[in-house]
Write a protein that holds these residues in place. Structure first.
Motif, short mmCIF file in Angstrom:
data_model
loop_
_atom_site.label_atom_id
_atom_site.label_comp_id
_atom_site.label_asym_id
_atom_site.label_seq_id
_atom_site.Cartn_x
_atom_site.Cartn_y
_atom_site.Cartn_z
N PHE A 1 -34.81 -1.49 11.24
CA PHE A 1 -34.80 -1.46 9.78
C PHE A 1 -33.48 -1.94 9.21
CE2 PHE A 1 -33.95 0.97 5.84
CZ PHE A 1 -34.90 0.37 5.03
N ILE A 2 -32.35 -1.58 9.82
CA ILE A 2 -31.06 -2.01 9.27
C ILE A 2 -30.84 -3.50 9.45
CG2 ILE A 2 -30.04 0.26 9.59
CD1 ILE A 2 -28.62 -0.79 12.04
N GLU A 3 -31.69 -4.17 10.24
CA GLU A 3 -31.60 -5.62 10.36
C GLU A 3 -32.51 -6.34 9.37
OE1 GLU A 3 -29.60 -7.27 12.21
OE2 GLU A 3 -28.77 -5.66 13.45
N SER A 4 -33.27 -5.59 8.60
CA SER A 4 -34.23 -6.20 7.67
C SER A 4 -33.53 -6.72 6.43
CB SER A 4 -35.29 -5.16 7.28
OG SER A 4 -34.70 -4.09 6.55
N GLN A 5 -34.21 -7.65 5.77
CA GLN A 5 -33.70 -8.19 4.52
C GLN A 5 -33.69 -7.14 3.42
OE1 GLN A 5 -32.40 -11.22 4.09
NE2 GLN A 5 -31.92 -10.76 1.97
N MET A 6 -34.61 -6.20 3.50
CA MET A 6 -34.69 -5.13 2.52
C MET A 6 -33.42 -4.29 2.53
SD MET A 6 -37.64 -2.19 2.36
CE MET A 6 -38.84 -3.43 2.85
N PHE A 7 -32.99 -3.89 3.71
CA PHE A 7 -31.78 -3.08 3.81
C PHE A 7 -30.53 -3.91 3.50
CE2 PHE A 7 -28.30 -1.10 6.22
CZ PHE A 7 -28.39 0.21 5.74
N THR A 8 -30.51 -5.17 3.94
CA THR A 8 -29.37 -6.03 3.66
C THR A 8 -29.19 -6.23 2.17
OG1 THR A 8 -29.72 -7.15 5.78
CG2 THR A 8 -28.36 -8.28 4.14
N THR A 9 -30.29 -6.42 1.45
CA THR A 9 -30.21 -6.57 0.00
C THR A 9 -29.67 -5.32 -0.66
OG1 THR A 9 -32.10 -8.10 0.07
CG2 THR A 9 -31.55 -7.12 -2.06
N PHE A 10 -30.08 -4.17 -0.17
CA PHE A 10 -29.59 -2.90 -0.72
C PHE A 10 -28.08 -2.78 -0.52
CE2 PHE A 10 -28.56 1.61 -0.14
CZ PHE A 10 -29.01 2.13 -1.34
N ILE A 11 -27.57 -3.13 0.65
CA ILE A 11 -26.14 -3.06 0.91
C ILE A 11 -25.39 -4.07 0.05
CG2 ILE A 11 -24.37 -3.34 2.68
CD1 ILE A 11 -26.01 -0.79 2.93
N ASP A 12 -25.95 -5.27 -0.11
CA ASP A 12 -25.31 -6.26 -0.98
C ASP A 12 -25.21 -5.75 -2.41
OD1 ASP A 12 -25.03 -7.92 1.15
OD2 ASP A 12 -26.72 -9.21 0.66
N GLN A 13 -26.25 -5.10 -2.88
CA GLN A 13 -26.21 -4.54 -4.23
C GLN A 13 -25.17 -3.44 -4.34
OE1 GLN A 13 -30.25 -3.31 -4.88
NE2 GLN A 13 -30.98 -5.37 -5.34
N LYS A 14 -25.01 -2.67 -3.27
CA LYS A 14 -23.98 -1.63 -3.27
C LYS A 14 -22.59 -2.24 -3.39
CE LYS A 14 -22.00 2.36 -2.69
NZ LYS A 14 -22.00 3.37 -3.77
N ILE A 15 -22.35 -3.33 -2.67
CA ILE A 15 -21.05 -3.99 -2.75
C ILE A 15 -20.85 -4.64 -4.11
CG2 ILE A 15 -19.63 -5.82 -1.74
CD1 ILE A 15 -20.94 -5.22 0.93
N LEU A 16 -21.92 -5.21 -4.66
CA LEU A 16 -21.81 -5.85 -5.97
C LEU A 16 -21.51 -4.85 -7.07
CD1 LEU A 16 -24.71 -8.47 -5.76
CD2 LEU A 16 -22.26 -8.94 -5.84
N GLN A 17 -21.84 -3.59 -6.86
CA GLN A 17 -21.47 -2.58 -7.84
C GLN A 17 -19.96 -2.48 -7.99
OE1 GLN A 17 -23.34 1.21 -7.00
NE2 GLN A 17 -24.85 0.82 -8.59
#
Length: 1350
Positions: A558-574
């Motif tokens: 799951f942590i290799e999925s695009q879904m999780f990657t997008t969530f982490i990117d949004q966290k950094i963009l905050q």
């Protein structure tokens, strides 16, 4: 103030265009070719769109296809389908979505050209049938038996065949489907369905219409506003039905207007959780159904359960069957295929997750791991369903849907007004089941008898009523709003909220610590966006090392999925100022959850559904109870003349169907002018709202005042003392639990049997210990630096001591001013004490001047740290490729060292281990480094020692921590170290098993024999190392070197090493005493005993040998001077101890089988051999039975088979006992020669037709011996016998093979009658003792077979 936004963007009408006529729908050509013209699909068109300016923003063709996926349908008046409803989604090119709701009904066809065209098509179709050109498929939906006389003439079909599916205009009426569509920016389903269905009922009503159709449409199109987040809008439909539209607030889950109750009626709960796992792992999801509403219901509901994550790939919940070629897309998708019939479509791809909503078929790829704690999640969801009276069924084909007929909907219809909450049939069945269970229960009869004696009568009806009231008590407590449909909708919203909160809080427990593993960037936003594809934004290795082992299959994917990657990117963009509502919602929920349960700062281990739902339920109830805007009632928009004409046009003869009038486009395209007014929004229920506000204020004040008196009287020091004591108590409890878990059954003898460890896994307990240590180091900090207080402290320590000969320059940005001054002071002390200056020629040398007592401790630490880097050469960890060799600066060979060489001991300093952890390339976060450090120290048994080194730097601790901190409490620190020291009594491999991708240096030492002409070889030597996590490639040993380094991805705990050469050169023969291998990171050292020759023409002609690992504590030059023969295996076997198979790496193993010299073959007694065999078999069976439920490691059987007390050695004793004469073998006695002789003897008899057809076991034995002999050219005779035993054990053939050998004439010739192979009593003993091995299904590591496993 933002501009006014409407709830609905457009209103469309789609149907058959009379000006075009019956135009064939080319997308449905295959289906239409099998149907009569009446049952075929025809092309639909958008007849009207209001307002007109919305055409530019709408894709009319896409909306037309989504609202009528197959096209226009025809029907007759004898059977009019009821109105149906479904929703759809259209995605624009920019990724934004249009949510649509479509209501389909049938209206009367008044255009004669359409009727004439249908009659002509029927005539052509019947003519083709008469010529046998087309063979139609009879449809079960026969609509009429009338057929014009001219269609009957000349046909060869029967009357029943030609009378189905045709229209006789003289006897019947023709109807055509028409679709009313509403589009919006939000997925508004309930309100749209009520508006459209009431509009259809309003038009079809025979009563006088108070308003024109234009006024009704104008009202809901222009006068209903889009509610702001956290607000609710109320209005009434044209049938005076109350409707509300509520929008969640900022910290609430996104809007879901679909009913999860219907979703749980369509699919069983277990399959819903499995489907959720597939979506989270970004599988290709294909939903199939003939019902469009079922498709979008399942699609929207399952994607709504992903919060806080969102589906980032292709999403087409409604896909017409004619566009099934989109299923070949090589990307993850969620698609809902609308099937025209119940026939199963042909799907080409095999890796799809297929869900057939008509039949209930559910096909999932085999490699999909389950969701963490999926069984508990299913139980939670079932509990919520029972609480709301939702019946769960495994037959989804009979469930209620938006487009089901009225008769079919009665099968699963829920009676929301009754107390039971279920349908009448289900309720009666439930009462009958309860009655049967109670009547047949002995316990109930006993309790009833006791109740009667006590004077309390008990009846079945009272018990059933009590069960029903208790079961559905939740739905009874909620107040009704006076409307059945609105009550049902509100109850659906509460059910949706509880289901989604349950899954969201599962994510909060699993990913509650995700923020600690996010790798924040120091770049600007534009640079980070350009490089984020290649950058590491999440420390995956450290995160996975903290998770329970049974969850790793799912989480690692799951942590290799695009879904999780997008969530982490949004966290950094905050961090760059962007707003992402789902990320903020999840962070707020995690923080609230931690505060409520007082969990650690890094890991959450508790789960409580009720507390999770409580806050969200309050927000939902508040939004429903407080109406922010009530839309005014409908007003007439037409003039009197236009109204009179409209009412006259709508007053058509309503014979059949519905006649939808022609709309006035001029009025509907005219948007109203809006004036800005302050306070324009009228509040409803102001008194209630003001009252609630006052109650809220008074409640919060009372909470602020109610503080316990004891807490007010406590001084800060006393409160802090209690906190320190609590931390110390937790340390004691956690270390005790860890020891008890390791000791297992022995814990009862030590007095710890009362500690509950059921379901607690080792990895979880170690992660909990890491959390506790992190909390201790976070207590009383002066200034927190970084996300991990422990790692920051370690970095400060390394800045003081982790330098080489030259003083290391300090980084002023990494230290606080106090710590920087302290580090500079210590550096000056070091330079003055050792007479070292940056520009001095004697830099790095220790002065002979005695140091003052004050500096003695400092010199000791610093000199020890310097020796680490001077003696070890390159770091044991770097980013080199797997299998690369790196030579040590010292060359260990017979020429350079007259004495037997030995390894330099590894440094045991704290700075050395910190440096190794920092060199781990697969860790990206401070939390990850801190956890890796704790795990490494636990595995090396130096955790207490290293922490004591940290505590010894009192000046550093004083600069970093306040006086009341735990680390500055001397007594508590000593007790803390004592508890950590107790963990050294057990073995942990938590670092080796957690960081499987880390590149590690392995040091290899080869110790040859002292004999003349046996210590060197001219051949090219190679080795291959095997461990629990993998096998290395063949590594060439450098010429003239007996000690070298090589780097490889973590091999785990070493099990075997294979050494061999190519027999080249003048003197290839080589006698190897033993080998030593050491993991330079963990310090694990293994000895591999050999004592055998390598070469052709010596010993057993072996060019390679498999040596089994023996774990030793350490290895040095002094130990290497001991005689290697003292560690070789004794030729006689003494009594065997019971031994424990739980710690396989710590037993003494000898991997090679020495030959048995003549004169010693009968030296071992029968009792000793039996004891040896029984011990080896018992060890194998005991290990298998103990670890079989949890999974068996293949490498665990290696020492049990090939070790010093293994099965191979015991069977060698069996076969070597009782040999008559060595004449057949010549000078040497090898068991393999006997097996080869057996095969040759039998093949010769078989070729001469003396022997009969071989049995299955005999044929398998002959075949196995032949393949090993033919393919094991480099193996010696003992090595071939070892492979033979391992293969026979794996194939469960040991007993059969021994019985076959015992019946051979070769055995009679070579063995005495007292041998194990001829004595019936001993042979029976072998069958009995080896019998259990034939029932074990095991997998062995490949290194045992040397490429001969097949």
């Amino acid at each position: 103030m933002s501009s006014y936004q409407r709830l609905y963007d457009a209103f469309l009408i789609c149907s058959l265009d009379a000006s075009v006529g019956l135009e064939e729908n080319h997308l449905m050509r295959d289906y239409n070719s099998k149907c009569t013209p009446l049952h075929q699909y025809y092309k639909s068109n958008v007849l009207a769109c209001f307002p007109g300016n919305s055409v530019t923003s709408l894709n009319k063709e896409a909306v037309n296809m989504m609202c009528m996926p197959h096209g226009v349908q025809l029907a007759t008046a004898k059977r009019v389908p009821p109105p149906s409803f479904h929703s759809f989604i259209v995605t624009r090119e920019d990724g934004s979505k249009i949510y649509g709701s479509a209501a389909t009904f049938f209206e009367l066809v008044t255009d004669q050209a359409v009727l004439a065209a249908l009659v002509a098509l029927q005539s052509i179709h019947v003519a083709e049938l008469s010529n046998s050109i087309v063979h139609p498929t009879q449809s079960s939906d026969a609509v009429t038996k009338s057929l014009p006389r001219h269609l009957k003439l000349g046909t060869k079909l029967t009357q029943s065949e030609i009378s189905k599916g045709y229209l006789d205009p003289s006897k019947d009426k023709l109807l055509v489907s028409k679709c009313l569509v509403l589009t919006s920016e939000l997925p508004i389903v309930y309100a749209s369905k009520r508006i459209l269905f009431d509009l259809i009922a309003y038009v079809s009503s025979n009563e006088k219409m108070p308003f024109s159709i234009e006024s009704v449409i104008y009202n809901f199109l222009y006068r209903i506003p889009l509610p702001l987040p956290g607000q609710t809008v109320a209005f009434r439909t044209c049938k005076e039905e109350p409707v509300i539209v509520t929008r969640p607030g900022e910290y609430e889950l996104p809007l879901l207007d679909y009913s999860l109750k219907e979703f749980f009626l369509v699919m069983p709960t277990e399959k819903i959780v499995l489907l959720l796992s597939c979506v989270l792992l970004e599988q290709q999801i294909l939903l199939q159904s003939t019902d469009c509403q079922k498709l979008i219901l399942v699609s929207e509901c399952v994607t709504s359960l992903l919060a806080p994550f969102s589906w980032p790939h292709v999403y087409v919940p409604v896909l017409p069957a004619s566009m099934d070629h989109f299923l070949d897309a090589p990307v993850p998708f969620v698609m809902g295929l609308v099937m025209t019939t119940a026939e199963k479509p042909q799907i080409n791809q095999s890796n799809l997750c297929i869900v057939d909503l008509n039949t209930g078929r559910f096909d999932v790829p085999e490699d999909v791991p389950p969701f963490p704690n999926s069984a508990d999640l299913v139980e939670d969801l079932l509990g919520i369903c029972r609480q709301y009276g939702v019946g769960i069924s495994s037959n989804p084909s009979s469930t209620e849907s938006g487009s089901s007929s009225a008769a079919a909907s009665q099968v699963r219809q829920i009676s929301w007004g009754s107390d039971s909450g279920i349908s009448g049939d289900e309720s009666s069945a439930s009462r009958q089941n309860v009655s049967e269970v109670l009547q047949n229960s002995e316990a109930f009869q006993t309790v009833s008898e006791l109740a009667r004696k006590a004077g309390v009568p008990v009846s079945l009806s009272e018990i059933e009523q009590g069960l029903r009231l208790a079961h559905f008590n939740y739905s009874r407590t909620r107040k009704s709003v006076g409307n059945a449909q609105l009550d049902k909708y509100i109850d659906d919203m509460h059910f949706n909220n509880e289901i989604r909160e349950s899954i969201l809080n599962r994510f909060a427990v699993i990913f509650g610590a995700y923020e600690n593993f996010v790798v924040q960037t120091n770049q600007d936003k534009e640079t980070w966006l350009n490089s984020r594809e290649s950058s590491h934004n999440f420390d995956k290795t450290a995160f996975l090392s903290d998770q329970p082992r049974q969850h790793l299959p799912f989480l690692s994917r799951f942590i290799e999925s695009q879904m999780f990657t997008t969530f982490i990117d949004q966290k950094i963009l905050q961090g760059f100022g962007e707003h992402h509502s789902l990320v903020q919602l999840f962070d707020q929920r995690v923080q609230k959850y931690k505060c409520h349960h007082r969990d650690s700062v890094v890991r959450m281990t508790t789960y409580d559904l009720q507390s999770a739902v409580k806050d969200s339920e309050k927000s939902l109830e508040k939004r429903i109870a407080t109406i922010d805007l009530i839309v005014p009632q409908i007003t007439e928009v037409l003039s009197e003349d236009a109204l009179r004409d409209s009412l006259a046009a709508g007053k058509l003869e309503n014979i059949v169907g519905i006649s939808f009038p022609q709309l006035n486009g001029k009025i509907l395209n005219k948007e109203p002018h809006r004036k800005r007014k302050s306070g324009g929004r009228r509040r409803a229920a102001c008194t209630m709202e003001e009252g609630s506000k006052s109650e809220t204020v008074s409640f919060s004040r009372s909470e602020a005042v109610e503080v316990p008196n004891e807490f007010q009287l406590q001084q800060p020091s006393a409160a802090n003392w209690n906190f320190v004591q609590q931390l110390l108590k937790e340390v004691k409890v956690k270390t005790t639990r860890m020891l008890v878990a390791k000791l297992g059954a022995e814990a009862a003898d030590l007095g710890h049997a009362d500690v509950s460890l059921v379901g607690v896994e080792e990895n979880t307990m170690i992660a909990s210990l890491c959390d506790l240590i992190e909390r201790i180091w976070s207590h009383g900090l002066q200034v927190k630096q970084g996300k991990s207080s422990l790692w920051s402290h370690l970095l400060h320590y390394q800045d003081l001591y982790g330098y080489e000969d030259e003083p290391k320059a300090l980084n002023p940005n990494s230290l606080s001013p106090a710590v920087a001054w302290f580090a500079l002071r210590r550096r000056l002390e070091y330079m003055s004490t050792n007479d070292v200056s940056p520009g001095s020629k004697t830099s790095g040398r220790v002065s002979s001047t005695p140091a003052s007592p004050t500096h003695t401790l400092n010199r000791k630490h610093i000199s020890r740290s310097r020796n680490v880097y001077r003696s070890e050469g390159p770091s044991p960890l770097n980013k080199s490729n797997n299998g690369s060799l790196c030579h040590s600066p010292t060359r260990y060979s017979r020429k350079s060292s007259p004495e037997r060489g030995g390894m330099q001991p590894l440094p045991d300093t704290l700075a050395y281990d910190i440096r190794n952890i920092r060199n781990m390339a697969d860790i990206k976060s401070q939390i990850g480094y801190a956890r890796a450090f704790v795990r490494l120290c636990l595995e090396k048994k130096v955790l207490s020692c290293h922490i004591q080194s940290l505590f010894s730097e009192t000046n550093l601790i004083g600069d970093l921590y306040k006086r009341h901190a735990f680390l500055r409490s001397d007594d508590e620190r000593e007790q803390f170290l004592y508890h950590l020291l107790s963990l050294n009594t057990v073995e942990y491999y938590c670092f080796t098993h957690a960081f499987t991708n880390t590149v590690i240096s392995y040091r290899i030492l080869i110790v040859p024999s002292r004999k003349f002409n046996a210590s060197t070889t001219s051949a090219n030597v190679w080795i291959r190392l095997s461990g629990t996590l993998g096998v290395s490639t063949e590594l060439a040993v450098p010429k003239g070197q007996l000690e070298f380094l090589f780097k490889h991805k973590n091999l785990g705990l070493l099990t075997t090493i294979t050494i061999g050469h190519d027999n080249s050169g003048l003197t290839p023969r080589w006698l190897v005493d033993y080998m030593v291998a050491r993991n330079e990171l963990t310090g694990h050292t293994y000895r591999f005993q050999c004592g055998r020759w390598l070469g052709v023409g010596v010993d057993d002609d072996s060019l390679e040998r498999l040596l089994v690992a023996e774990r030793i504590d350490s290895y040095s030059k002094e130990e290497s001077c001991q005689d290697s023969h003292t560690r070789s295996r004794s030729s006689s076997l003494g009594p065997r101890g019971s031994g424990s198979t739980t710690n396989l790496m710590n037993s003494s193993f000898s991997g090679s089988l020495p030959r048995w010299p003549e004169g010693q073959k009968n030296r071992t007694s029968i009792a000793e051999i039996q004891d040896s065999l029984g011990h080896s078999v018992n060890s194998i069976v005991k290990y298998y039975c103990k670890h079989e439920p949890d999974g068996i490691c293949p490498s665990a059987f290696t020492p049990l088979l090939c070790g010093d007390q293994g099965l191979v050695h015991s069977l060698e004793q069996i076969f070597s006992f009782g040999i008559k004469s060595p004449r057949f073998f010549g000078r040497k006695l090898y068991i393999w020669d006997y097996l080869v002789k057996f095969r040759e003897h039998y093949l010769s008899r078989l070729n001469s037709a003396i022997a009969s057809t071989p049995s299955g076991s005999r044929l398998a034995l002959i075949d196995m011996i032949g393949k090993i002999e033919a393919n094991g050219i480099a193996l010696g005779k003992d090595g071939k016998f070892q492979v033979f035993v391992c293969l026979a054990f794996r194939e469960n053939q040991l007993c059969n093979f021994i019985k076959t050998l015992s019946s051979s004439s070769v055995t009679v010739t070579l063995y005495e009658e007292s041998s194990f192979l001829r004595d019936k009593r001993l042979l029976s003993y072998l069958s009995t003792i080896l019998g259990p091995l034939c029932e074990l299904k095991v997998i062995l590591e490949p290194s045992l077979f040397r490429g001969l496993s097949e």
